[in-house]
Design a protein around this motif. Structure first.
Motif, PDB file in Angstrom:
ATOM      1  N   HIS B 384       0.825  -1.200   0.000  1.00  0.00           N
ATOM      2  CA  HIS B 384       0.000   0.000   0.000  1.00  0.00           C
ATOM      3  C   HIS B 384       0.867   1.261   0.000  1.00  0.00           C
ATOM      4  O   HIS B 384       1.874   1.315   0.703  1.00  0.00           O
ATOM      5  CB  HIS B 384      -0.903  -0.010   1.234  1.00  0.00           C
ATOM      6  N   ASP B 385       0.455   2.257  -0.796  1.00  0.00           N
ATOM      7  CA  ASP B 385       1.201   3.521  -0.876  1.00  0.00           C
ATOM      8  C   ASP B 385       2.628   3.351  -1.383  1.00  0.00           C
ATOM      9  O   ASP B 385       3.526   4.081  -0.986  1.00  0.00           O
ATOM     10  CB  ASP B 385       1.213   4.240   0.483  1.00  0.00           C
ATOM     11  N   THR B 386       2.829   2.377  -2.279  1.00  0.00           N
ATOM     12  CA  THR B 386       4.148   2.216  -2.889  1.00  0.00           C
ATOM     13  C   THR B 386       4.021   2.354  -4.399  1.00  0.00           C
ATOM     14  O   THR B 386       2.928   2.510  -4.935  1.00  0.00           O
ATOM     15  CB  THR B 386       4.726   0.813  -2.621  1.00  0.00           C
ATOM     16  N   ARG B 454       5.403   5.759  -2.663  1.00  0.00           N
ATOM     17  CA  ARG B 454       5.020   6.699  -3.703  1.00  0.00           C
ATOM     18  C   ARG B 454       5.040   8.120  -3.156  1.00  0.00           C
ATOM     19  O   ARG B 454       5.211   8.320  -1.956  1.00  0.00           O
ATOM     20  CB  ARG B 454       3.638   6.352  -4.257  1.00  0.00           C
TER      21      ARG B 454
END
Lengths: 339, 559
Positions: B384-386, B454
């Motif tokens: 998640h959030d990568t 990210r």
């Protein structure tokens, strides 16, 4: 469906393609090398789950892309053929088949993910806080303690032991059951650093943990959302202002690995990195001993005291044993007081 | 069904010229075709600007250090790149542009049910763009397109407020448009077109509009609360005032996950039109494809928490939304398999729209598979959030939606402009875009899995090589736009005149002139075949030219 002049029976072609796709999928599922090192007990669980998904995904990818590429060659328009193709409008049993196959796959993956999530400790969050509540709020005190006094976060104050914070995140695995973690560390995210507060009140910018021991992180945020990510551990949990979340894990090998903030937290979000240093237990003890903060003697604290009126070490002293810090480790702290 | 004509007359125009002049396209106009082209050109300009933003970000990411852009500017670019690509390009181009242009033509209507409402919906967009420009002038919103508080409350308040106003305006436009589409399709479909003869693009628009109608108001609520928190001293999302930051995430994703389907369902509709026409074969499983759009619309309302698996969400929620997210794979798979089966046994024309449609199919398979992996909470916790997420959503939104929009632009270019595009330039555009897309976004999967988050301007040097590869890919994507621009501008002005129906398509929009006359059809068209009945007459009487003859016949009537 391929017709025309075929020398090889369709069944044989299908079988060969099936075997080839299976071999490639299993090979790529196993040896894709896409994930980094595994350093926690959760990592193999997640990676095996990923392998299964990559295996199934590779098979589906090869079959669908293969069908597309094959169709583009085989069914391209021949020169001077302006006619339409045969009007096949559908095939009910084929449609049922390709609805059922993905349905079975996703149901399987759904059950598997519940199982993996359970073994990672995902379902424990409610249970552990409830237990803590009945035993006098050990988790509660921790949550209220190290970071909160200096920022005035409205976590849990004097009346706290009765109000148990509901903590999101990964808790005890079924194997750990209701056992307390070996080490509990308060983690606070702020623009743009992580602060780690140890049971003895020591505050560091890098996380040191002993290998093979059960660690719980109680995560808070001071200003904006952050997300505490240990890529090699395959675990992540947002740090949320106004709430405490948790991550519980057991490191499986020594070494230095990155701690990453994964939630946009401002201009220098990308530089909000730190390290987790996993040491042999004796090295860890030595590191703790060398970095002891100053502390104080009080044997008679009552729980009713407001935490913010006391130093961290003060507050922690009665619980030192619970966290596995022995008398020898505490001894050097005794003479001095720090405000 | 006869009341359809009555309501049509009630809103029909009083007076209009024989044909629109160029300047009519720059002013308030109630013709759905003018509005459609206004949406398309307007959104394409936004696409170019947002694309340039992406190129600047990729330039920054060429090296691990923050050395090209100021980090605040980088965050403003990433926020506005996402915002503009979603709210000012894909949504208005797919729904406002092609939805407006095609739906009335495809159902044989003279215009949308509420032409003035339609024009108003479009004219909310320029002020929205003005708001966004003001926001950028003051440094821009810098908290991501998600605008999560507390970051959005403490970062560049002025820029963030104007950003929220811009989104509220386009959201209102979207709600008005959605209402209009539902009523138009329900009331103005010509009576002799059965529901199972409705083109699949219109079915997709039904699903899209229902979704927009349910979910957009929730986003509006979230943004208004955010505006109040920023400017008027409230504390809905301020924990120190007793607010809760996670509530915003629920409000935001309750809209913004369905927004993903808003951006792909119309594209799925376009796919069905383009693939069937250029493969000269009926769509495989019409009903399955129509129902799967509605199924995606319904299930899509109950999956939003998969964006919040690492946020403040309890275990039951993480598990419930894992299962519901996985279920979306089933109707999506039905569509993919349906299109592959449509290609299978067809007589495939490798025209530019078909190339983009097949390219979409090829990349959407990968985007869909990575989407399944992301839908499972235990794995999503890691990625998640990568960049794994960045890779996934660019495969479905760039490889999916943008490829679909290109396919649609080429496919309907002769209808809209009355001129043919240049085929070699179109093919060059496709090849560059296809290679560029995969070069840019495929390596990002590995970046994310290995540990690169990210939305960062500075990163760990171990990721430098892969990031440079992505930057080269993005440069190729930047170049790939040139053949398209040359092609579009040159062909629009000076391309060879297009026939009424160059693709020999069976849907109604092709049965009128290119470009269509102002109220679309000289008289109400008659549905004489299903929208995808390719090859049926050919087979019946062994006559290769039957379809063409019939088309010519109808065309003669149309003229």
């Amino acid at each position: 469906m391929a017709k025309e002049k075929e020398t090889v029976p369709v069944a044989l072609v299908t079988l060969t393609i099936g075997i080839l796709v299976a071999i490639i999928s299993f090979w790529y599922g196993r040896d894709n090398g896409l994930l980094p090192e595994q350093v926690s007990q959760q990592a193999p669980l997640v990676d095996n789950f990923f392998r299964v998904m990559v295996t199934v995904g590779t098979a589906l990818f090869l079959l669908v892309e293969g069908a597309i590429v094959f169709a583009l060659f085989k069914f391209r328009r021949r020169p001077d053929d302006d006619t339409d193709a045969p009007p096949i409008k559908g095939n009910f049993s084929l449609e049922v088949f390709w609805t059922a196959i993905p349905a079975v796959i996703v149901i399987g993956l759904g059950i598997y993910s519940v199982d993996v999530y359970n073994r990672m400790g995902g379902f424990d969050t409610v249970g552990s806080t409830a237990v803590a509540h009945h035993h006098g709020g050990h988790a509660t005190q921790l949550a209220s303690l190290p970071g909160s006094s200096d920022v005035g976060a409205p976590l849990l104050s004097a009346a706290a032991p009765q109000q148990v914070a509901f903590k999101y995140g990964l808790g005890a695995t079924p194997a750990e059951g209701q056992a307390s973690p070996f080490l509990e560390i308060a983690v606070k995210g702020l623009q743009y650093a992580w602060l780690f507060t140890y049971p003895n009140g020591m505050v560091t910018g890098e996380l040191h943990v002993p290998v093979g021991e059960d660690v719980r992180l109680n995560i808070t945020a001071q200003d904006v959302l952050h997300s505490f990510w240990l890529p090699e551990f395959r675990i992540k949990q947002d740090a949320i202002p106004g709430e405490t979340t948790e991550l519980r894990f057991t490191p499986t090998k020594t070494g230095t690995y990155p701690v990453v903030c994964a939630e946009l937290c401002g201009a220098y979000h990308g530089s909000m990195r730190s390290q987790i240093i996993i040491q042999e237990p004796d090295e860890y003890e030595q590191w703790v001993a060398e970095n002891q903060p100053v502390a104080v003697t009080t044997g008679t604290d009552t729980v009713a005291l407001h935490p913010s009126e006391r130093s961290d070490a003060d507050f922690l002293a009665p619980y030192a044993a619970e966290w596995g810090i022995d008398a020898a480790a505490i001894a050097p702290l005794q003479p001095e007081r720090h405000a | 069904m006869t009341q359809a004509q009555i309501s049509m007359d009630a809103v029909s125009h009083t007076e209009h010229p024989e044909a629109w002049k160029w300047y009519h396209y720059f002013w308030y106009n109630t013709d759905h075709k003018v509005i459609g082209i206004q949406y398309l050109v307007f959104s394409f300009i936004a696409y170019l600007i947002a694309g340039v933003m992406a190129l600047f970000m990729r330039a920054e990411l060429y090296t691990p250090n923050s050395d090209v852009l100021d980090p605040n500017l980088y965050n403003a670019l990433l926020t506005n790149h996402g915002t503009m690509m979603i709210f000012f390009w894909v949504v208005p181009a797919a729904i406002g542009g092609f939805g407006n242009y095609l739906v009335p033509l495809m159902i044989g209507a003279k215009d949308m049910a509420f032409p003035n409402l339609n024009a108003i919906a479009f004219w909310l967009n320029p002020p929205a763009a003005l708001m966004l420009t003001i926001s950028l002038w003051f440094g821009g919103a810098q908290s991501g397109w998600t605008a999560y508080p507390p970051l959005s409350l403490v970062t560049n308040n002025l820029g963030q407020s104007f950003w929220a106003l811009a989104i509220l305006l386009v959201g209102t436009s979207s709600i008005l448009g959605a209402l209009n589409f539902l009523i138009t399709i329900y009331k103005l479909k010509i009576p002799n077109m059965r529901w199972d003869q409705l083109p699949l693009f219109c079915w997709a628009m039904v699903a899209t509009s229902a979704l927009a109608l349910f979910s957009t108001p929730v986003l509006a609520a979230g943004l208004i609360l955010l505006l109040f928190d920023i400017n008027f001293g409230t504390g809905f999302f301020r924990p120190e005032m007793g607010g809760n930051v996670v509530i915003y995430q629920h409000l935001f994703w309750f809209y913004s996950h369905p927004a993903v389907y808003l951006m792909i369902l119309p594209i799925f509709g376009i796919m069905s039109e383009v693939i069937s026409t250029h493969a000269r074969k009926p769509i495989f499983g019409y009903k399955a494809i129509a129902y799967s759009s509605l199924a995606i619309c319904f299930v899509g309302l109950f999956v939003w928490v998969h964006h919040m698996f690492t946020s403040g969400t309890p275990p039951w929620m993480r598990m419930f939304f894992t299962i519901s997210t996985l279920i979306v794979a089933v109707p999506t798979g039905v569509k993919i398999f349906g299109w592959v089966a449509t290609l299978w046994g067809g007589k495939i024309r490798f025209t530019t729209p078909m190339l983009f449609a097949v390219g979409l199919l090829a990349m959407f398979v990968l985007g869909g598979l990575s989407g399944v992996t992301l839908g499972t909470a235990p794995f999503d916790i890691h990625v998640h959030d990568t960049y794994y997420v960045v890779a996934h959503f660019h495969y479905v939104l760039f490889g999916g939606s943008v490829f679909g929009l290109y396919a649609a632009i080429y496919h309907w270019f002769p209808k809209m402009t009355g001129r043919m595009y240049n085929e070699p330039l179109g093919k060059a555009h496709f090849i560059l875009t296809f290679i560029g897309t995969n070069l840019t976004f495929l390596p990002m999967h590995e970046l994310g899995l290995q540990g690169m988050p990210r939305r960062i301007a500075m990163y760990d040097p171990q990721f430098e090589a892969i990031n440079q590869l992505c930057t080269y890919g993005s440069m190729l994507l930047g170049v790939s736009i040139l053949p398209f621009l040359i092609n579009a501008i040159w062909s629009w002005g000076w391309g060879p005149k297009a026939e009424r129906n160059p693709w020999r398509s069976l849907t109604l929009e092709w049965q009128t002139a290119s470009p269509p006359i102002i109220e679309n059809f000289p008289e109400d068209p008659i549905v004489w075949a299903g929208p995808y009945d390719y090859g049926i007459d050919t087979e019946a009487d062994e006559d290769d030219t039957t379809v063409e003859d019939m088309l010519a016949e109808v065309g003669a009537e149309a003229r």
